[in-house]
Write a protein that holds these residues in place. Structure first.
Motif, short mmCIF file in Angstrom:
data_model
loop_
_atom_site.label_atom_id
_atom_site.label_comp_id
_atom_site.label_asym_id
_atom_site.label_seq_id
_atom_site.Cartn_x
_atom_site.Cartn_y
_atom_site.Cartn_z
N PHE A 75 -9.69 -8.39 -3.46
CA PHE A 75 -8.00 -8.74 -3.40
C PHE A 75 -7.51 -9.34 -2.24
O PHE A 75 -8.14 -9.50 -1.26
CB PHE A 75 -7.43 -7.41 -3.69
N TYR A 76 -6.21 -10.07 -2.64
CA TYR A 76 -5.68 -10.39 -1.49
C TYR A 76 -4.28 -9.72 -1.59
O TYR A 76 -3.59 -9.71 -2.79
CB TYR A 76 -5.34 -12.13 -1.53
N TYR A 77 -3.72 -9.38 -0.60
CA TYR A 77 -2.42 -8.73 -0.44
C TYR A 77 -1.27 -9.77 -0.02
O TYR A 77 -1.17 -10.19 1.02
CB TYR A 77 -2.32 -7.52 0.37
N ALA A 78 -0.40 -10.21 -1.00
CA ALA A 78 0.54 -10.97 -0.78
C ALA A 78 1.98 -10.35 -0.64
O ALA A 78 2.42 -9.63 -1.32
CB ALA A 78 0.75 -11.88 -2.11
N LEU A 97 -3.18 -10.48 -11.58
CA LEU A 97 -2.04 -10.06 -10.76
C LEU A 97 -1.52 -8.94 -10.93
O LEU A 97 -1.15 -8.33 -12.06
CB LEU A 97 -0.95 -11.29 -10.87
N LEU A 98 -1.67 -8.11 -9.77
CA LEU A 98 -1.12 -6.66 -9.89
C LEU A 98 0.23 -6.50 -9.03
O LEU A 98 0.21 -6.70 -7.70
CB LEU A 98 -2.06 -5.88 -9.32
N LEU A 99 1.28 -5.98 -9.79
CA LEU A 99 2.37 -5.79 -9.28
C LEU A 99 2.52 -4.15 -8.94
O LEU A 99 2.83 -3.50 -9.97
CB LEU A 99 3.76 -6.23 -10.14
N LEU A 100 2.74 -3.70 -7.60
CA LEU A 100 2.75 -2.35 -7.19
C LEU A 100 4.17 -1.85 -7.05
O LEU A 100 4.97 -2.88 -6.57
CB LEU A 100 2.07 -1.86 -6.32
N PRO A 101 4.74 -0.70 -7.37
CA PRO A 101 6.04 -0.34 -7.24
C PRO A 101 6.39 -0.43 -5.63
O PRO A 101 5.48 -0.03 -4.63
CB PRO A 101 6.24 1.10 -7.70
N ASP A 154 6.94 -15.55 -0.24
CA ASP A 154 6.15 -16.81 -0.54
C ASP A 154 4.73 -16.17 -0.80
O ASP A 154 3.78 -17.23 -1.09
CB ASP A 154 6.20 -17.97 0.33
N GLY A 155 4.66 -15.02 -0.36
CA GLY A 155 3.17 -14.47 -0.58
C GLY A 155 2.17 -14.79 0.51
O GLY A 155 0.91 -14.59 0.39
N LEU A 156 2.64 -15.64 1.46
CA LEU A 156 1.63 -16.00 2.40
C LEU A 156 1.53 -15.18 3.96
O LEU A 156 1.00 -15.64 4.90
CB LEU A 156 1.82 -17.58 2.75
N GLU A 157 2.01 -14.11 3.65
CA GLU A 157 1.94 -13.03 4.67
C GLU A 157 0.85 -11.93 4.41
O GLU A 157 1.13 -11.62 3.20
CB GLU A 157 3.09 -12.48 5.19
N THR A 158 -0.06 -11.65 4.99
CA THR A 158 -0.76 -10.79 4.48
C THR A 158 -1.30 -9.71 5.58
O THR A 158 -1.23 -9.79 6.69
CB THR A 158 -2.36 -11.42 3.96
N ASP A 196 6.21 -7.33 -4.40
CA ASP A 196 7.67 -8.19 -4.66
C ASP A 196 7.61 -8.73 -6.13
O ASP A 196 7.18 -9.72 -6.30
CB ASP A 196 7.64 -9.25 -3.72
N PRO A 197 8.52 -8.24 -6.86
CA PRO A 197 8.50 -8.74 -8.32
C PRO A 197 9.04 -10.11 -8.57
O PRO A 197 8.73 -10.86 -9.55
CB PRO A 197 9.70 -7.59 -8.87
N GLU A 198 9.57 -10.77 -7.53
CA GLU A 198 10.33 -12.06 -7.58
C GLU A 198 9.03 -12.95 -7.19
O GLU A 198 9.05 -13.94 -7.73
CB GLU A 198 11.44 -12.35 -6.55
#
Length: 316
Positions: free
Chosen positions: A177-180, A258-262, A184-188, A234-236
């Motif tokens: 996995f990559y945690y976005a 793609l997994l969106l966690l609460p 912009d999803g580019l911090e991890t 992040d839902p957006e």
């Protein structure tokens, strides 16, 4: 735990308002909100164990978070943080509240123990530093329960947490996995970071290497790591990349999951790194059969009804 702690200043007004309200309240009310927390992780621990004792938030949650919590959450003032990255407290304002106890929850290394001793001496208030290690959450809950005189209730939550963590550690290996993080999803969180501990502890493989803790990367790096799954809170961001081939397609031509966690009221893997992480552990331990456990955890940690629990979403 690789967190960074810092201090700044906020005004006296919120604290003085709390003090005035306490003096005008019914007998016993002034002693109920007698515990100050050092930062957001400690706030959530105290909220879970004895929320009626919490004097205020280090940083008041956003309206969407408050809407998912009992009314008491919105009534509590913002006091600022004594440690951590939240808006920092004014020490004189904290001292003016005359708290019975200050609780910190997180790193217990020599540096943070020394910081605790300095602040304890300056404020003249008993300061307890509780180990914030993920796998020691049951012990942290019991310790906080003993300090806050809510032993029986705390023991029930601690037993529930211990069972969750036992199943989480025994979960079968998961995908890479990559945690976005971020818009912009580019911090991890890099491998071994506190931010990815919930996923890595369930034997999911973090592809982000080459640094420590949390940092910025490029889309080219993510593509080169070629994770099986993108994880985000992040839902957006999830919606923005839903059909983006640069994010969604792997080198072998397969579509990347793609997994969106609460993240409401608080995140399931971090934000903050506290007892909220138990929900992520419970779901990772048994994604199909965790509904009852998630309901029990949410009711005890947050005071929420189980029907209000958001669920992880696999986005096509």
């Amino acid at each position: 735990m690789n967190t960074t702690r810092r201090s700044a200043l906020i005004g006296l007004s919120g604290a003085l308002t709390l003090s005035a309200c306490s003096r005008g309240s019914s007998p016993g009310a002034a002693t109920r909100r007698d515990v100050v927390v050092a930062g957001s992780p400690a706030a959530l621990l105290v909220w879970a164990v004895a929320r009626e004792r919490l004097a205020g938030w280090p940083r008041k949650p956003a309206g969407t978070t408050l809407a998912a919590l009992p009314a008491l959450a919105a009534d509590l003032p913002e006091l600022g943080a004594l440690v951590g990255g939240d808006r920092a407290a004014n020490l004189e304002a904290i001292a003016a509240l005359k708290p019975r106890l200050i609780i910190d929850y997180g790193d217990i290394d020599a540096e943070h123990q020394a910081l605790a001793q300095r602040l304890k001496a300056r404020l003249g208030v008993d300061w307890r530093l509780i180990d914030g290690t993920l796998t020691r959450i049951p012990e942290a809950i019991r310790e906080a329960g003993a300090l806050l005189e809510s032993g029986r209730s705390a023991d029930t939550l601690a037993d529930l947490a211990a069972g969750v963590l036992e199943r989480w550690r025994a979960a079968p290996p998961g995908p890479s996995f990559y945690y976005a993080r971020g818009v912009d999803g580019l911090e991890t969180g890099f491998r071994g970071a506190l931010a990815t501990e919930v996923l890595e502890g369930a034997r999911w493989t973090n592809v982000a290497e080459g640094a420590r803790d949390i940092g910025r990367v490029t889309r080219e790096q993510v593509a080169a790591w070629d994770p099986e799954v993108l994880v985000t809170l992040d839902p957006e961001f999830a919606q923005a990349i839903r059909g983006d081939p640069a994010w969604r397609w792997r080198r072998d031509g397969q579509r990347r999951r793609l997994l969106l966690l609460p993240d409401r009221p608080f995140g399931w893997v971090d934000r903050p790194p506290s007892v909220n992480r138990l929900l992520g552990c419970a779901w990772l331990a048994d994604s199909k059969g965790s509904a009852l456990t998630l309901g029990a955890l949410s009711r005890r940690i947050y005071g929420m009804a189980p029907v209000e629990i958001a669920q992880p979403q696999w986005i096509l």
